[in-house]
Design a protein around this motif. Structure first.
Motif, PDB file in Angstrom:
ATOM      1  N   VAL A 205       0.857  -1.183   0.000  1.00 47.10           N
ATOM      2  CA  VAL A 205       0.000   0.000   0.000  1.00 47.10           C
ATOM      3  C   VAL A 205       0.895   1.236   0.000  1.00 47.10           C
ATOM      4  CG1 VAL A 205      -1.783   1.278   1.255  1.00 47.10           C
ATOM      5  CG2 VAL A 205      -1.849  -1.226   1.189  1.00 47.10           C
ATOM      6  N   ALA A 220      -4.828   6.233  -1.420  1.00 49.06           N
ATOM      7  CA  ALA A 220      -4.219   4.995  -0.922  1.00 49.06           C
ATOM      8  C   ALA A 220      -4.202   3.997  -2.072  1.00 49.06           C
ATOM      9  CB  ALA A 220      -5.000   4.446   0.255  1.00 49.06           C
ATOM     10  N   ASN A 222      -3.132   0.393  -3.725  1.00 54.09           N
ATOM     11  CA  ASN A 222      -2.760  -0.980  -3.411  1.00 54.09           C
ATOM     12  C   ASN A 222      -2.292  -1.682  -4.680  1.00 54.09           C
ATOM     13  OD1 ASN A 222      -2.953  -3.342  -1.313  1.00 54.09           O
ATOM     14  ND2 ASN A 222      -3.798  -4.163  -3.206  1.00 54.09           N
ATOM     15  N   ARG A 262       2.926   0.152   3.870  1.00 56.15           N
ATOM     16  CA  ARG A 262       2.958  -1.207   4.411  1.00 56.15           C
ATOM     17  C   ARG A 262       2.997  -2.208   3.269  1.00 56.15           C
ATOM     18  NH1 ARG A 262      -1.911  -3.958   3.961  1.00 56.15           N
ATOM     19  NH2 ARG A 262      -3.807  -2.683   3.733  1.00 56.15           N
ATOM     20  N   GLN A 276      -8.001  -1.974   8.892  1.00 58.94           N
ATOM     21  CA  GLN A 276      -6.674  -1.617   8.398  1.00 58.94           C
ATOM     22  C   GLN A 276      -6.759  -0.484   7.368  1.00 58.94           C
ATOM     23  OE1 GLN A 276      -3.330  -2.918   9.194  1.00 58.94           O
ATOM     24  NE2 GLN A 276      -3.129  -0.920   8.196  1.00 58.94           N
ATOM     25  N   ASP A 280      -4.889   3.001   7.128  1.00 59.26           N
ATOM     26  CA  ASP A 280      -4.120   3.376   5.937  1.00 59.26           C
ATOM     27  C   ASP A 280      -4.464   4.788   5.485  1.00 59.26           C
ATOM     28  OD1 ASP A 280      -2.987   0.863   5.955  1.00 59.26           O
ATOM     29  OD2 ASP A 280      -4.252   0.067   4.341  1.00 59.26           O
TER      30      ASP A 280
END
Length: 323
Positions: A205, A220, A222, A262, A276, A280
């Motif tokens: 991420v 964010a 991913n 992360r 989570q 984030d």
């Protein structure tokens, strides 16, 4: 024309130093200048098949526009790969009206890479062309190079990558239809196709700045296989735009990768993933807020450049459809 010549897998600060030399010579000699590169990248053709460029051709076009390169010329590599150094130079002169060349000190060219800076200096002096070979550009003692940038991207070191490029590493891609799972979880995402001709950082991420609907958003991002729900081996790229409401399907967006926050992780439940994701989003806000403030000038310039870039994309797509 004064030609800055190279493979140019993106344009890092070392390349930008070459451009400044050409721009200065252009002003003094009252001669146009431009950048000349090869498509596809020579290492794709001559390498072992494992080479993946940092940027797609379309992304390189955007960077060229952002850096105010007046003429960005792409030569089909197949047209020149078997030319000897002398014939290659003559081709530049006859076809592209080149009358000067700027390269890095380690530049090699011609069949079997038999041409080098010494050849260029000797041959171009006889022809009366302008010539400059620029020594490697260093930051904190490290030579800035495409190979170094590639290593940093592969490790997910996005801040160091930005320092070498002079701008963040980025992805430009159209938003595609997804499975809408993010919307169901309360974190809608824009899904981006993964290109085989685009180097991606490690799964995980990332805090990002996203240009969409004419505005910058913190996002964010991913990159991975979505292991909580999926069992496939197809890489997925999804970005959640903080506080964005609307539809982006089919639109081109630019995603600047600022920092990895992360690694990718499989959660035991959707509830665990949602918890989570909330963390984030808070983390990316902490990263993006000061970064947006520090880089306000860069963001403004990129957004202005994006307007003309979007227009060219629309014209290109219209012409393709109209044929």
């Amino acid at each position: 024309m004064i030609v800055v010549l190279g493979s140019f897998d993106g344009f890092h600060k070392g390349h930008q130093a070459l451009f400044e030399v050409a721009r200065d010579a252009s002003d003094r000699m009252d001669m146009p200048w431009g950048v000349m590169t090869f498509v596809p990248h020579p290492q794709i053709v001559l390498g072992n098949g494992c080479f993946v460029p940092l940027f797609t051709d379309s992304e390189r076009d955007f960077i060229a526009s952002f850096l105010n390169i007046p003429d960005f010329i792409k030569i089909p590599f197949s047209d020149v790969k078997d030319l000897n150094p002398k014939d290659f130079i003559e081709e530049l002169g006859s076809r592209y009206k080149a009358r000067g060349i700027v390269v890095g000190e380690n530049f090699k060219f011609g069949k079997h890479r038999s041409g080098d800076v010494e050849f260029l200096k000797s041959y171009l002096t006889k022809k009366g062309w302008f010539f400059a070979a620029i020594p490697p550009f260093k930051i904190d003692g490290s030579v800035v190079s495409s190979s170094l940038v590639r290593q940093l991207v592969k490790k997910g070191y996005m801040q160091q990558t930005e320092a070498m490029l002079g701008y963040p590493y980025f992805i430009i891609a159209p938003v595609t239809e997804g499975d809408h799972r993010g919307r169901i979880l309360g974190f809608p995402t824009a899904n981006l196709p993964a290109s085989e001709l685009k180097l991606l950082p490690p799964k995980g991420v990332y805090a990002t700045a996203v240009l969409a609907h004419g505005k910058w958003w913190s996002g964010a991002l991913n990159i991975g296989y979505n292991p909580t729900f999926e069992r496939g081996d197809e890489i997925r790229i999804e970005v959640h735009l903080d506080q964005f409401e609307g539809d982006l399907y089919g639109e081109m967006i630019a995603v600047l990768l600022l920092a990895q926050i992360r690694e990718e992780k499989k959660f035991e439940s959707a509830e665990g993933l949602v918890a989570q994701m909330k963390d984030d989003v808070e983390r990316i806000r902490e990263i993006c807020r000061p970064w947006f403030y520090r880089r306000e000038g860069l963001l403004f310039s990129l957004k202005e450049c994006w307007k003309s870039y979007e227009y060219r994309l629309k014209v290109t797509n219209y012409n393709r459809i109209s044929r």
